[in-house]
Design a protein around this motif. Sequence first.
Motif, mmCIF file in Angstrom:
data_model
loop_
_atom_site.group_PDB
_atom_site.id
_atom_site.type_symbol
_atom_site.label_atom_id
_atom_site.label_comp_id
_atom_site.label_asym_id
_atom_site.label_seq_id
_atom_site.Cartn_x
_atom_site.Cartn_y
_atom_site.Cartn_z
ATOM 1 N N UNK A 207 0.864 -1.186 0.000
ATOM 2 C CA UNK A 207 0.000 0.000 0.000
ATOM 3 C C UNK A 207 0.902 1.238 0.000
ATOM 4 N N UNK A 208 0.901 2.035 -1.087
ATOM 5 C CA UNK A 208 1.764 3.214 -1.126
ATOM 6 C C UNK A 208 1.180 4.423 -0.406
ATOM 7 N N UNK A 209 -0.056 4.308 0.048
ATOM 8 C CA UNK A 209 -0.734 5.460 0.641
ATOM 9 C C UNK A 209 -0.571 5.458 2.166
ATOM 10 N N UNK A 210 -0.979 4.377 2.809
ATOM 11 C CA UNK A 210 -0.855 4.286 4.263
ATOM 12 C C UNK A 210 -0.054 3.043 4.628
ATOM 13 N N UNK A 211 0.856 3.196 5.562
ATOM 14 C CA UNK A 211 1.870 2.177 5.821
ATOM 15 C C UNK A 211 1.463 1.210 6.927
ATOM 16 N N UNK A 212 2.125 0.059 6.929
ATOM 17 C CA UNK A 212 1.957 -0.902 8.013
ATOM 18 C C UNK A 212 2.434 -0.286 9.327
ATOM 19 N N UNK A 213 3.531 0.472 9.286
ATOM 20 C CA UNK A 213 4.045 1.108 10.511
ATOM 21 C C UNK A 213 3.002 2.035 11.130
ATOM 22 N N UNK A 214 2.282 2.763 10.303
ATOM 23 C CA UNK A 214 1.226 3.633 10.806
ATOM 24 C C UNK A 214 0.108 2.812 11.434
ATOM 25 N N UNK A 215 -0.302 1.736 10.752
ATOM 26 C CA UNK A 215 -1.364 0.882 11.284
ATOM 27 C C UNK A 215 -0.952 0.251 12.615
ATOM 28 N N UNK A 216 0.306 -0.140 12.731
ATOM 29 C CA UNK A 216 0.790 -0.745 13.974
ATOM 30 C C UNK A 216 0.695 0.230 15.147
ATOM 31 N N UNK A 217 0.931 1.494 14.895
ATOM 32 C CA UNK A 217 0.780 2.502 15.955
ATOM 33 C C UNK A 217 -0.688 2.762 16.271
ATOM 34 N N UNK A 218 -1.485 2.923 15.217
ATOM 35 C CA UNK A 218 -2.855 3.394 15.430
ATOM 36 C C UNK A 218 -3.807 2.318 15.934
ATOM 37 N N UNK A 219 -3.505 1.046 15.691
ATOM 38 C CA UNK A 219 -4.398 0.009 16.223
ATOM 39 C C UNK A 219 -4.398 0.035 17.745
ATOM 40 N N UNK A 220 -3.357 0.626 18.335
ATOM 41 C CA UNK A 220 -3.279 0.723 19.804
ATOM 42 C C UNK A 220 -4.090 1.894 20.352
ATOM 43 N N UNK A 221 -4.713 2.675 19.471
ATOM 44 C CA UNK A 221 -5.452 3.863 19.908
ATOM 45 C C UNK A 221 -6.937 3.585 20.128
ATOM 46 N N UNK A 222 -7.293 2.295 20.249
ATOM 47 C CA UNK A 222 -8.681 1.906 20.522
ATOM 48 C C UNK A 222 -8.746 1.230 21.894
ATOM 49 N N UNK A 223 -8.470 1.971 22.978
ATOM 50 C CA UNK A 223 -8.330 1.341 24.299
ATOM 51 C C UNK A 223 -9.608 0.719 24.834
ATOM 52 N N UNK A 224 -10.761 1.188 24.393
ATOM 53 C CA UNK A 224 -12.025 0.680 24.922
ATOM 54 C C UNK A 224 -12.750 -0.232 23.930
ATOM 55 N N UNK A 225 -12.107 -0.567 22.820
ATOM 56 C CA UNK A 225 -12.695 -1.503 21.867
ATOM 57 C C UNK A 225 -12.833 -2.882 22.505
ATOM 58 N N UNK A 226 -13.896 -3.590 22.128
ATOM 59 C CA UNK A 226 -14.080 -4.954 22.621
ATOM 60 C C UNK A 226 -12.958 -5.873 22.155
ATOM 61 N N UNK A 227 -12.255 -5.474 21.112
ATOM 62 C CA UNK A 227 -11.120 -6.237 20.608
ATOM 63 C C UNK A 227 -10.592 -5.576 19.365
ATOM 64 N N UNK A 228 -9.344 -5.141 19.376
ATOM 65 C CA UNK A 228 -8.750 -4.442 18.238
ATOM 66 C C UNK A 228 -7.590 -5.268 17.699
ATOM 67 N N UNK A 229 -7.686 -5.669 16.430
ATOM 68 C CA UNK A 229 -6.705 -6.563 15.812
ATOM 69 C C UNK A 229 -6.218 -5.990 14.499
ATOM 70 N N UNK A 230 -4.919 -6.092 14.260
ATOM 71 C CA UNK A 230 -4.324 -5.719 12.981
ATOM 72 C C UNK A 230 -3.868 -6.983 12.260
ATOM 73 N N UNK A 231 -4.249 -7.096 10.984
ATOM 74 C CA UNK A 231 -3.759 -8.184 10.133
ATOM 75 C C UNK A 231 -3.032 -7.570 8.941
ATOM 76 N N UNK A 232 -1.798 -7.969 8.764
ATOM 77 C CA UNK A 232 -0.989 -7.487 7.653
ATOM 78 C C UNK A 232 -1.133 -8.470 6.491
#
Length: 295
Positions: A242-267
């Motif tokens: 993906x040339x628009x948004x990076x895996x590194x960005x997703x790895x940081x931002x998936x941690x910004x859902x502290x009250x989610x019932x479950x937040x998962x990143x799949x690369x």
Amino acid sequence: MGNTETITVPHLGTSTIGYRFGRPYDPSLPTLVLVNSFSTSAELYGPQFADEELATTANLLAIEPYGHGRTRASYEQFTYWDSAIADLQVLDALGIPQAFVLGTSQGGWVAARMAVLAPRAVQGIVLLGTSMDSESPRSRDLGCWDGVAFCTPAIDALAEEVGDDWVIPVELVDAVLAEGLGDDVPPAERSFWHETHQRNYTGDDGRRRLRLCSINLRDRDGLHGRLDAVRCPVLWMQGTEDPVYSVANAEEEIRLFPHSAGAELRVVEGGRHFLSASHPAEVDRATVDFIRRWA
């Protein structure tokens, strides 16, 4: 895949919203709302509508954001918040009390906004090739594109009134396809998107809508301070190509859902920006599992 229809909702001085069901609505099934990416339309989700397992797991309901497809408003100005509100009003109008929401790129911004606005109505969100930030220096430092540089020339070029015979330039469509699917888009698919864009963006109305869509992309607000309001589960899928948004960005931002019932990143290895189109099998299987787990 059915035809795109329209429904009227009260937002923005009344709006006509383009939507498409894959099959007749079945109230015994959960519903998955599909929100398309920049300048595309419900047709982006052709692979999902054609997937038998996904189609029998949930009602598939594509809803086109403001400025896209058949969606129109009485007011000429709109933001991603407006699209999120309108999508929630579409669900109300269709008698659907709850839904999962899947969004590609800008569709992810709409999905997250829907979850922030209506935590009881949104059962879960699936984010594909997206970001929860504005087009910020932080984002670029993590390997994301320069959305300001991409959008500004188009915004400037679309500033002047045009005649009824104007259509979106194919060069702009090709630029979107290059970011979304790479340079090796098959000729038939490229031709399809040329024709679809030139049907959707014609005359001065088309120019104005396309310009505002570009402004919204470039100048949108980030969601970092609001993501703690998301209570539903989150599945984020990010492609390595993906040339628009990076895996590194997703790895940081998936941690910004502290009250989610479950937040998962799949690369997804080799996944492009329009991940539902480049890797539909991976997206569809993961989405089926997500819905079955959380419905």
